[in-house]
Design a protein around this motif. Structure first.
Motif, PDB file in Angstrom:
ATOM      1  N   VAL A  53       0.864  -1.554   0.180  1.00 45.69           N
ATOM      2  CA  VAL A  53      -0.537   0.026  -0.309  1.00 45.69           C
ATOM      3  C   VAL A  53       0.643   1.455  -0.043  1.00 45.69           C
ATOM      4  O   VAL A  53       0.582   1.944  -0.665  1.00 45.69           O
ATOM      5  CB  VAL A  53      -1.203   0.151   1.531  1.00 45.69           C
ATOM      6  CG1 VAL A  53      -1.742   1.641   1.719  1.00 45.69           C
ATOM      7  CG2 VAL A  53      -2.251  -0.594   1.073  1.00 45.69           C
ATOM      8  N   GLY A  54       2.024   1.188   1.143  1.00 45.13           N
ATOM      9  CA  GLY A  54       2.839   2.813   1.210  1.00 45.13           C
ATOM     10  C   GLY A  54       3.650   2.929  -0.430  1.00 45.13           C
ATOM     11  O   GLY A  54       3.514   3.568  -1.092  1.00 45.13           O
ATOM     12  N   VAL A  55       3.869   1.729  -1.267  1.00 47.20           N
ATOM     13  CA  VAL A  55       5.244   1.882  -2.186  1.00 47.20           C
ATOM     14  C   VAL A  55       4.229   2.448  -3.570  1.00 47.20           C
ATOM     15  O   VAL A  55       4.053   3.388  -4.072  1.00 47.20           O
ATOM     16  CB  VAL A  55       5.919  -0.003  -2.835  1.00 47.20           C
ATOM     17  CG1 VAL A  55       5.818   0.358  -3.727  1.00 47.20           C
ATOM     18  CG2 VAL A  55       6.569  -0.127  -1.579  1.00 47.20           C
ATOM     19  N   LEU A  56       3.169   1.726  -3.560  1.00 50.62           N
ATOM     20  CA  LEU A  56       1.982   2.111  -4.636  1.00 50.62           C
ATOM     21  C   LEU A  56       1.474   3.280  -3.800  1.00 50.62           C
ATOM     22  O   LEU A  56       1.767   4.227  -5.759  1.00 50.62           O
ATOM     23  CB  LEU A  56       0.749   1.402  -5.064  1.00 50.62           C
ATOM     24  CG  LEU A  56       0.369  -0.564  -5.456  1.00 50.62           C
ATOM     25  CD1 LEU A  56      -0.727  -0.676  -5.267  1.00 50.62           C
ATOM     26  CD2 LEU A  56       1.248   0.511  -6.587  1.00 50.62           C
ATOM     27  N   PHE A  57       1.065   4.173  -3.305  1.00 53.06           N
ATOM     28  CA  PHE A  57       0.864   5.864  -2.993  1.00 53.06           C
ATOM     29  C   PHE A  57       1.594   6.365  -3.091  1.00 53.06           C
ATOM     30  O   PHE A  57       2.094   7.013  -4.121  1.00 53.06           O
ATOM     31  CB  PHE A  57       0.400   5.853  -1.653  1.00 53.06           C
ATOM     32  CG  PHE A  57      -1.214   5.496  -1.232  1.00 53.06           C
ATOM     33  CD1 PHE A  57      -1.442   6.950  -0.560  1.00 53.06           C
ATOM     34  CD2 PHE A  57      -1.686   4.302  -1.112  1.00 53.06           C
ATOM     35  CE1 PHE A  57      -3.855   6.123  -0.843  1.00 53.06           C
ATOM     36  CE2 PHE A  57      -3.169   4.099  -1.347  1.00 53.06           C
ATOM     37  CZ  PHE A  57      -4.150   5.087  -0.958  1.00 53.06           C
ATOM     38  N   ALA A  58       2.951   6.393  -2.469  1.00 45.21           N
ATOM     39  CA  ALA A  58       4.003   6.746  -3.369  1.00 45.21           C
ATOM     40  C   ALA A  58       5.343   7.170  -4.214  1.00 45.21           C
ATOM     41  O   ALA A  58       4.828   8.011  -5.189  1.00 45.21           O
ATOM     42  CB  ALA A  58       5.662   6.303  -1.784  1.00 45.21           C
ATOM     43  N   GLY A  59       4.500   6.117  -5.144  1.00 46.55           N
ATOM     44  CA  GLY A  59       4.714   5.569  -6.114  1.00 46.55           C
ATOM     45  C   GLY A  59       3.669   6.946  -7.341  1.00 46.55           C
ATOM     46  O   GLY A  59       4.803   7.065  -8.217  1.00 46.55           O
ATOM     47  N   ALA A  60       3.103   6.303  -6.848  1.00 47.58           N
ATOM     48  CA  ALA A  60       2.023   7.704  -7.924  1.00 47.58           C
ATOM     49  C   ALA A  60       1.898   9.019  -7.711  1.00 47.58           C
ATOM     50  O   ALA A  60       1.722   9.836  -8.331  1.00 47.58           O
ATOM     51  CB  ALA A  60       0.651   7.013  -7.623  1.00 47.58           C
ATOM     52  N   HIS A  61       2.161   9.361  -6.253  1.00 49.86           N
ATOM     53  CA  HIS A  61       2.637  10.213  -5.672  1.00 49.86           C
ATOM     54  C   HIS A  61       4.037  11.313  -6.527  1.00 49.86           C
ATOM     55  O   HIS A  61       3.670  11.827  -7.049  1.00 49.86           O
ATOM     56  CB  HIS A  61       2.344  10.495  -4.329  1.00 49.86           C
ATOM     57  CG  HIS A  61       3.384  12.484  -3.949  1.00 49.86           C
ATOM     58  ND1 HIS A  61       1.605  12.964  -4.155  1.00 49.86           N
ATOM     59  CD2 HIS A  61       4.391  12.551  -3.872  1.00 49.86           C
ATOM     60  CE1 HIS A  61       2.596  14.418  -3.493  1.00 49.86           C
ATOM     61  NE2 HIS A  61       3.740  14.332  -3.162  1.00 49.86           N
TER      62      HIS A  61
END
Length: 208
Positions: A190-198
């Motif tokens: 979850v954290g990686v996907l959020f950070a990547g999208a941002h």
């Protein structure tokens, strides 16, 4: 207390029968209508009073999951409504995994039929994942973690997460000894996907 009608009771018996049979066979599309009605203790014609075909019954199972998960998430949001700065993602994820433990049959069947033979069921699952993603996206505590990201792109992130979490929930259900590790791994994803999208959105904004 509202007493369910005979019609509603018969419909639920068919759903429960299909879940019981499919949970052990792991292939919803392999079930026969006579087999389901026999398991439910109903006559074969009773099936068609509630469902058009097997895929229609499968969609009903998926809709029940959708309603139950959204209700579970609503409970989390209501319980934490006054905590405006709370990162609610771990709580939503834990609530979903705990719900899956209490309701393993629809979770396992939903995951196994995501790429199954019944097109209506596949499409129904995609629709349910999107509806659940929309429900999550509506929480300002989620959207503020992706500042400036257009809603459609935010939905893409959440739909990818929803699909991944569905499959991870099966592991969470079936591997009780590894649940903490699975939960922590899910949180990292979850954290990686959020950070990547941002990060991607910020880069694209700079290029523009």
């Amino acid at each position: 207390m509202t007493i369910p009608s005979a019609s509603t009771h018969g419909r639920q018996r068919l759903i429960d029968a299909a879940l019981n049979l499919s949970y052990h066979k792991r292939s919803f599309s392999s079930l026969g209508i006579r087999e389901i009605t026999r398991e439910a203790g109903l006559s074969a014609p009773a099936f068609y009073r509630h469902f058009e075909d097997l895929a229609d019954l499968g969609q009903a199972v998926i809709r029940e999951v959708e309603q139950a998960v959204i209700q579970a998430f609503t409970e989390v949001r209501l319980a934490t409504a006054k905590e405006a700065d709370l990162d609610i993602r771990p709580m939503l994820l834990k609530r979903f995994f705990d719900w899956a433990v209490d309701n393993p049959k629809p979770i396992v069947i939903g995951a196994s039929e995501a790429f199954g033979a019944l097109e209506k069921m596949r499409l129904g699952l995609k629709k349910t994942l999107r509806t659940i993603s929309q429900d999550i996206c509506a929480d300002s505590r989620i959207s503020r973690l992706l500042p400036g990201l257009p809603e459609e792109e935010m939905m893409e992130v959440l739909e990818v997460l929803a699909q991944n979490m569905l499959f991870m929930a099966v592991d969470y259900v079936e591997q009780p000894e590894n649940r903490q590790a699975i939960f922590e791994k899910a949180l990292r994803i979850v954290g990686v996907l959020f950070a990547g999208a941002h990060a991607i959105h910020a880069l694209q904004s700079d290029i523009r």
